[in-house]
Scaffold this motif. Structure first.
Motif, PDB file in Angstrom:
ATOM      1  N   ALA A  54      38.944  47.669  38.307  1.00 46.93           N
ATOM      2  CA  ALA A  54      39.772  46.500  38.618  1.00 46.93           C
ATOM      3  C   ALA A  54      40.292  46.564  40.052  1.00 46.93           C
ATOM      4  CB  ALA A  54      40.938  46.408  37.636  1.00 46.93           C
ATOM      5  N   THR A  55      40.733  47.745  40.477  1.00 47.11           N
ATOM      6  CA  THR A  55      41.252  47.887  41.838  1.00 47.11           C
ATOM      7  C   THR A  55      40.146  47.714  42.871  1.00 47.11           C
ATOM      8  OG1 THR A  55      42.955  49.421  41.042  1.00 47.11           O
ATOM      9  CG2 THR A  55      42.526  49.389  43.414  1.00 47.11           C
ATOM     10  N   MET A  56      38.971  48.237  42.581  1.00 47.74           N
ATOM     11  CA  MET A  56      37.860  48.078  43.517  1.00 47.74           C
ATOM     12  C   MET A  56      37.495  46.599  43.678  1.00 47.74           C
ATOM     13  SD  MET A  56      34.056  49.801  43.543  1.00 47.74           S
ATOM     14  CE  MET A  56      34.735  51.445  43.550  1.00 47.74           C
ATOM     15  N   LEU A  57      37.471  45.873  42.580  1.00 53.92           N
ATOM     16  CA  LEU A  57      37.180  44.441  42.652  1.00 53.92           C
ATOM     17  C   LEU A  57      38.273  43.702  43.428  1.00 53.92           C
ATOM     18  CD1 LEU A  57      35.865  43.799  39.025  1.00 53.92           C
ATOM     19  CD2 LEU A  57      34.524  43.900  41.137  1.00 53.92           C
ATOM     20  N   LEU A  58      39.509  44.146  43.263  1.00 56.35           N
ATOM     21  CA  LEU A  58      40.606  43.551  44.026  1.00 56.35           C
ATOM     22  C   LEU A  58      40.415  43.795  45.518  1.00 56.35           C
ATOM     23  CD1 LEU A  58      43.398  42.199  44.256  1.00 56.35           C
ATOM     24  CD2 LEU A  58      44.416  44.460  43.885  1.00 56.35           C
ATOM     25  N   MET A  59      39.998  45.003  45.886  1.00 59.79           N
ATOM     26  CA  MET A  59      39.761  45.317  47.298  1.00 59.79           C
ATOM     27  C   MET A  59      38.657  44.433  47.876  1.00 59.79           C
ATOM     28  SD  MET A  59      41.905  47.634  48.185  1.00 59.79           S
ATOM     29  CE  MET A  59      43.081  47.113  46.970  1.00 59.79           C
ATOM     30  N   PHE A  60      37.569  44.279  47.132  1.00 59.22           N
ATOM     31  CA  PHE A  60      36.476  43.433  47.610  1.00 59.22           C
ATOM     32  C   PHE A  60      36.948  41.991  47.797  1.00 59.22           C
ATOM     33  CE2 PHE A  60      33.293  46.461  45.423  1.00 59.22           C
ATOM     34  CZ  PHE A  60      33.217  47.232  46.577  1.00 59.22           C
ATOM     35  N   THR A  61      37.791  41.533  46.886  1.00 54.80           N
ATOM     36  CA  THR A  61      38.345  40.181  47.008  1.00 54.80           C
ATOM     37  C   THR A  61      39.135  40.038  48.301  1.00 54.80           C
ATOM     38  OG1 THR A  61      38.510  39.939  44.599  1.00 54.80           O
ATOM     39  CG2 THR A  61      39.885  38.490  45.944  1.00 54.80           C
ATOM     40  N   ILE A  62      39.946  41.041  48.601  1.00 54.16           N
ATOM     41  CA  ILE A  62      40.760  41.014  49.821  1.00 54.16           C
ATOM     42  C   ILE A  62      39.877  41.019  51.064  1.00 54.16           C
ATOM     43  CG2 ILE A  62      42.399  42.364  51.201  1.00 54.16           C
ATOM     44  CD1 ILE A  62      43.649  43.255  48.512  1.00 54.16           C
ATOM     45  N   ILE A 102      36.704  40.091  51.421  1.00 53.58           N
ATOM     46  CA  ILE A 102      35.889  38.878  51.554  1.00 53.58           C
ATOM     47  C   ILE A 102      36.739  37.690  51.980  1.00 53.58           C
ATOM     48  CG2 ILE A 102      34.498  37.197  50.282  1.00 53.58           C
ATOM     49  CD1 ILE A 102      33.518  39.582  48.543  1.00 53.58           C
ATOM     50  N   LEU A 103      37.864  37.487  51.304  1.00 51.80           N
ATOM     51  CA  LEU A 103      38.677  36.306  51.583  1.00 51.80           C
ATOM     52  C   LEU A 103      39.408  36.392  52.918  1.00 51.80           C
ATOM     53  CD1 LEU A 103      40.206  35.559  48.060  1.00 51.80           C
ATOM     54  CD2 LEU A 103      38.271  34.450  49.177  1.00 51.80           C
ATOM     55  N   ASN A 104      39.734  37.597  53.354  1.00 50.12           N
ATOM     56  CA  ASN A 104      40.494  37.739  54.596  1.00 50.12           C
ATOM     57  C   ASN A 104      39.620  37.960  55.824  1.00 50.12           C
ATOM     58  OD1 ASN A 104      43.669  37.997  54.040  1.00 50.12           O
ATOM     59  ND2 ASN A 104      42.569  38.880  52.312  1.00 50.12           N
ATOM     60  N   TRP A 105      38.472  38.610  55.655  1.00 50.24           N
ATOM     61  CA  TRP A 105      37.680  39.005  56.816  1.00 50.24           C
ATOM     62  C   TRP A 105      36.293  38.381  56.882  1.00 50.24           C
ATOM     63  CZ3 TRP A 105      38.997  44.792  55.606  1.00 50.24           C
ATOM     64  CH2 TRP A 105      40.353  45.021  55.901  1.00 50.24           C
ATOM     65  N   TYR A 108      42.926  24.822  56.309  1.00 47.91           N
ATOM     66  CA  TYR A 108      43.723  25.250  55.158  1.00 47.91           C
ATOM     67  C   TYR A 108      43.314  26.643  54.672  1.00 47.91           C
ATOM     68  CZ  TYR A 108      44.839  20.300  55.222  1.00 47.91           C
ATOM     69  OH  TYR A 108      45.239  19.050  55.611  1.00 47.91           O
ATOM     70  N   HIS A 109      42.879  27.463  55.616  1.00 50.32           N
ATOM     71  CA  HIS A 109      42.386  28.793  55.267  1.00 50.32           C
ATOM     72  C   HIS A 109      43.416  29.597  54.479  1.00 50.32           C
ATOM     73  CE1 HIS A 109      40.383  32.670  55.572  1.00 50.32           C
ATOM     74  NE2 HIS A 109      41.506  33.179  56.037  1.00 50.32           N
ATOM     75  N   SER A 132      45.215  31.155  47.307  1.00 48.11           N
ATOM     76  CA  SER A 132      45.002  30.596  45.967  1.00 48.11           C
ATOM     77  C   SER A 132      43.861  31.322  45.261  1.00 48.11           C
ATOM     78  CB  SER A 132      44.692  29.101  46.064  1.00 48.11           C
ATOM     79  OG  SER A 132      45.776  28.393  46.638  1.00 48.11           O
ATOM     80  N   LEU A 133      42.783  31.568  45.989  1.00 48.89           N
ATOM     81  CA  LEU A 133      41.654  32.295  45.407  1.00 48.89           C
ATOM     82  C   LEU A 133      42.036  33.739  45.087  1.00 48.89           C
ATOM     83  CD1 LEU A 133      38.717  30.956  47.631  1.00 48.89           C
ATOM     84  CD2 LEU A 133      39.246  30.356  45.253  1.00 48.89           C
ATOM     85  N   THR A 134      42.875  34.329  45.928  1.00 49.98           N
ATOM     86  CA  THR A 134      43.368  35.682  45.649  1.00 49.98           C
ATOM     87  C   THR A 134      44.161  35.703  44.352  1.00 49.98           C
ATOM     88  OG1 THR A 134      43.485  36.221  48.015  1.00 49.98           O
ATOM     89  CG2 THR A 134      44.782  37.582  46.515  1.00 49.98           C
ATOM     90  N   ALA A 135      45.018  34.702  44.182  1.00 53.73           N
ATOM     91  CA  ALA A 135      45.830  34.614  42.964  1.00 53.73           C
ATOM     92  C   ALA A 135      44.951  34.455  41.728  1.00 53.73           C
ATOM     93  CB  ALA A 135      46.802  33.444  43.074  1.00 53.73           C
ATOM     94  N   ILE A 136      43.915  33.617  41.836  1.00 57.20           N
ATOM     95  CA  ILE A 136      42.997  33.419  40.709  1.00 57.20           C
ATOM     96  C   ILE A 136      42.277  34.727  40.382  1.00 57.20           C
ATOM     97  CG2 ILE A 136      40.871  32.264  39.987  1.00 57.20           C
ATOM     98  CD1 ILE A 136      41.804  29.825  41.615  1.00 57.20           C
TER      99      ILE A 136
END
Length: 291
Positions: free
Chosen positions: A164-172, A174-177, A184-185, A191-195
């Motif tokens: 779960a933490t690894m998937l959270l890191m990948f989300t961060i 991808i969405l940030n970098w 509206y970045h 919003s996508l991070t929250a989802i």
């Protein structure tokens, strides 16, 4: 007369100290390391953590209790509000570990940030519990799991937190970098991070999940038995600290293999596979010629 005042002061201090979460004073003291050089990130992490817990843990408890859609919406708005009002803090020791691993922060700054996160968490759970009691609201819960006599469940909890933490890191990452949503970045990526966070919470329930060492320990200090003591069982730290930190380091290494960079200042022999920009390629060519 003086003796009476001293006794009264002693009684006051005993009552006052009994309400202070253990370790909070040390967390606050660390904000002044190197003459307060990292006080600003400490402040962002400390209050950002309090905002994050209040804004996201209230979803499904104080707000949206009868509606799953409302709970998800409330959680999403909470993630956005906590990040924006808190100044963009990490609010997660696993995220801070990854940022240190990738060279985004120094060791000292990472240490101060984690202390601030833990301090904010130690205050938040008893504070919001008091508010719940005063306003007759449902109290917050927290990530935890029952540890049986054998280690099988702890192993499952470890793996759940790790993935779960690894998937959270990948989300961060991808969405940030890696993505840019234009005007509206910020709103879109938050919003996508929250989802993503809410989906991971629903998809990895074995150990909560916490995906955040601070949340697990701060909740355990206050919420599990309300003993105001740090967990003494190694399994807690194995599941909620070692697993997320290992996941953060693994995710950082995989991201560096893809995008380039260093891991703890060391360049990996593999990658990057991501197509480099012309400016980056020019810089590399110049560096090779210089050497």
């Amino acid at each position: 007369m003086v003796k009476d005042y001293v006794e009264a002061f002693s009684a006051f201090m005993m009552d006052f100290i009994s309400f202070i979460p253990p370790g909070l004073s040390i967390c606050i003291a660390l904000s002044f390391i190197e003459g307060g050089k990292y006080f600003k990130p400490f402040r962002h992490e400390f209050f950002g953590t309090m905002l994050m817990i209040g804004a996201t843990f209230s979803a499904g408890k104080w707000i949206g209790k009868e509606s799953l859609r409302m709970a998800w919406t409330s959680h999403g708005l909470g993630v956005i509000a906590a990040d924006y009002l808190g100044g963009g803090p990490h609010v997660n020791p696993a995220v801070t570990m990854s940022m240190w691993c990738l060279g985004k922060v120094s060791y000292t700054e990472a240490f101060v940030r984690v202390a601030a996160q833990l301090g904010g968490g130690l205050i938040s759970f008893p504070l919001y519990h008091a508010i719940s009691n005063a306003m007759d609201l449902e109290p917050f819960g927290g990530p935890e799991f029952n540890i049986p006599d054998d280690t099988k469940h702890a192993t499952e909890a470890f793996l759940s937190e790790y993935v779960a933490t690894m998937l959270l890191m990948f989300t961060i990452y991808i969405l940030n970098w890696e993505m840019n949503f234009g005007t509206y970045h910020y709103l879109i990526k938050q919003s996508l991070t929250a989802i993503a966070i809410r989906s991971l919470i629903e998809g990895f329930p074995t150990a909560g999940p916490a995906m955040n060492p601070m949340l697990a320990t701060a909740w355990d200090v206050f919420g599990v038995g309300s003993t105001f003591e740090y967990p003494s069982d190694f399994q807690h730290y194995f599941v909620y600290w070692i697993a997320p930190w290992m996941a953060a380091i693994t995710a950082s290494m995989l991201y560096v293999i893809y995008a380039g960079g260093t891991v703890f200042g060391v360049k990996l022999p593999i990658g990057p596979f991501k197509k480099q920009s012309p400016s980056a390629q020019t810089t590399k060519t110049t560096a090779k010629k210089t050497n």
